[in-house]
Enzyme design. Structure first.
Site, mmCIF file in Angstrom:
data_model
loop_
_atom_site.group_PDB
_atom_site.id
_atom_site.type_symbol
_atom_site.label_atom_id
_atom_site.label_comp_id
_atom_site.label_asym_id
_atom_site.label_seq_id
_atom_site.Cartn_x
_atom_site.Cartn_y
_atom_site.Cartn_z
ATOM 1 N N GLU A 10 16.018 16.255 -7.180
ATOM 2 C CA GLU A 10 16.871 17.040 -8.187
ATOM 3 C C GLU A 10 17.761 18.344 -7.548
ATOM 4 O OE1 GLU A 10 16.997 20.800 -10.214
ATOM 5 O OE2 GLU A 10 15.828 20.577 -8.649
ATOM 6 N N HIS A 322 12.793 16.393 -11.833
ATOM 7 C CA HIS A 322 12.172 17.742 -11.700
ATOM 8 C C HIS A 322 10.748 17.168 -11.145
ATOM 9 C CE1 HIS A 322 15.532 19.873 -13.613
ATOM 10 N NE2 HIS A 322 15.020 20.845 -12.974
#
Length: 352
Positions: A10, A322
C-alpha cells in the site's frame, strides 16, 4: 537494524506508523526508505510528523528524517515511558491516525500513558473518532488491551480544533478468535454483531451518531433519517443519536456500527445530507451481508495486536492491500507468520 521499504504494498503512512510502533515494542532500530514514494506528494506530511514525534517522545527514541517531505526515517527506541503528553497536530490532521502510531506499543509502557490531543476527529482517509471508540477499542478489549478515548470536541477539515483525551494502561495481551455472531452464541465466546452474551442488543440493531457543527440542526437529523430508512428497508433496526454543535470548525458526519462492523461518511459542501447518511448505511450493510466477523477497516488495524497477542484469528469479506501490507510489516519485526485461507467466500486470517 531493520530496513523497511516504505513503498512496499500500500506504500502509505500506515506502513510507517506500524513500523515505528513495532520498533518501540521490540527495541529494534529501523530505517524506513522510499516513504510514500508513489503518492502524488511523496514523503512525510505534517500529520505523519506529529505522530512520529509523539512516538519518539514516549519511547525516548533517537530519530532523524523528521521533516516535511522526508523520504527516509531513522528511529531508535529506548524505553516506552508513561506520563502525560499534550499534542497539537495542527489544522485537521487526523487524531485517530496519530493514535494508530503509538497504540500497539502502549501495553508495554512502564506506567499509564495519558494524552490530550488537538486536531481532526472526523476527516477523510482515516477512521472517525466514533469508529475508534466503539469498534476498534471494543475489539482490542477482547485481546486484553487496556485503553480508552474520550471525545471532548469534534474537529473537521480544514480547521480542525478537535479535542480528544486518551488513556492507556500497561497490560498483557492474549489471543482471541473473532467469529460471526451465530458462532459466538454457540460457544459463548466474544462479541460480534452486538449479539452479546448479556443479551443487551439483538444482532439486527445498529447504533450510530450523526453530528454537525455550525450548520442547521436539520443537517445531522436528515443524515440520520436517511441512514435509518435504508437500514430499515434492508431489515436492520437502528438507534442513531443526533448531535448539533457550534464549534471551532464546520462540518458534519455520521458513523454507524454494530459489533465489529461499521460504516461512516462525512459531509461536504454541495453534498446533500441524505446522501451522506445513505453512504454510511450502505457501507455497514455491505459488511453485514458478507457475514464476516470483522469489517475491512478493522481487519488491517488488528494485525499488529494479533501478532503481539498470539493465537488469534478473524474472517473478513476482503483482504485489502492495507491489511496485506500490515501483515508484511508486522512479520519483519515479530517471529510470527500469518495464515490466510479462503473459506465460504470469506478470508480467514490467523496467527499462532
Amino acid at each position: 537494524m531493520i530496513e523497511i521499504d516504505g513503498s512496499y504494498g500500500e506504500g502509505g503512512g500506515q506502513l510507517v506508523r506500524t513500523a515505528v510502533a513495532l520498533s518501540a515494542v521490540t527495541g529494534k532500530e529501523i530505517k524506513v526508505t522510499n516513504i510514500r514514494k508513489n503518492r502524488p506528494n511523496p514523503g512525510l506530511k505534517q500529520q505523519h510528523l506529529k505522530a512520529l514525534e509523539t512516538a519518539a517522545e514516549i519511547c525516548g527514541a533517537r530519530v532523524s528524517g523528521l521533516f516535511q517531505g522526508s523520504s527516509e526515517l531513522f528511529f531508535a527506541p529506548v524505553e516506552i515511558k508513561g506520563g502525560k503528553y499534550n499534542i497539537d497536530i495542527g489544522t485537521a490532521g487526523s487524531i485517530t491516525l496519530l493514535l494508530q502510531c503509538i497504540m500497539p506499543a502502549m501495553p508495554f509502557a512502564k506506567e499509564k500513558v495519558e494524552l490530550a490531543i488537538r486536531g481532526g476527529t472526523d476527516v477523510l482517509w482515516s477512521p472517525t473518532i466514533d469508529y475508534l471508540k466503539h469498534v476498534t477499542f471494543r475489539a482490542l478489549e477482547q485481546l486484553g488491551y487496556a485503553g480508552s478515548v474520550t471525545l471532548k470536541e469534534r474537529g473537521y477539515y480544514p480547521r480542525g480544533g478537535g479535542n480528544v483525551s486518551a488513556v492507556f494502561e500497561p497490560c498483557k495481551l492474549h489471543g482471541f478468535h473473532f467469529r460471526k455472531a451465530e458462532e459466538n452464541k454457540r460457544t459463548g465466546e466474544g462479541l460480534t454483531g452486538e449479539a452479546d452474551v448479556k443479551g443487551e442488543r439483538s444482532q439486527q440493531e445498529i447504533t450510530g451518531i450523526s453530528h454537525a457543527s455550525n450548520l442547521p440542526s436539520h443537517v445531522p437529523a436528515r443524515q440520520a433519517e436517511s441512514a435509518r430508512s435504508l437500514l430499515l428497508e434492508t431489515g436492520y433496526t437502528s438507534i442513531i443519536e443526533v448531535q448539533s454543535h457550534e464549534l471551532f470548525s464546520t462540518g458534519s458526519g455520521i458513523t454507524l456500527w454494530t459489533g465489529y462492523c461499521a460504516g461512516s461518511a462525512l459531509g461536504k459542501r454541495g453534498l446533500p445530507a441524505e446522501k451522506v447518511g445513505r453512504s454510511a448505511a450502505e457501507e455497514v450493510i455491505e459488511e453485514l451481508r458478507a457475514g464476516a466477523a470483522v469489517d475491512t477497516h478493522l481487519a488491517d488495524q488488528l494485525i499488529p495486536y494479533m501478532a503481539l497477542a498470539g493465537s488469534s484469528s478473524y474472517t473478513v469479506r476482503e483482504l485489502t492491500l492495507h491489511a496485506a501490507t500490515n501483515i508484511w510489516v508486522t512479520e519483519q519485526f515479530l517471529d510470527v507468520k500469518f495464515k490466510i485461507e479462503e473459506k465460504e467466500g470469506l478470508f480467514e486470517v490467523s496467527v499462532d
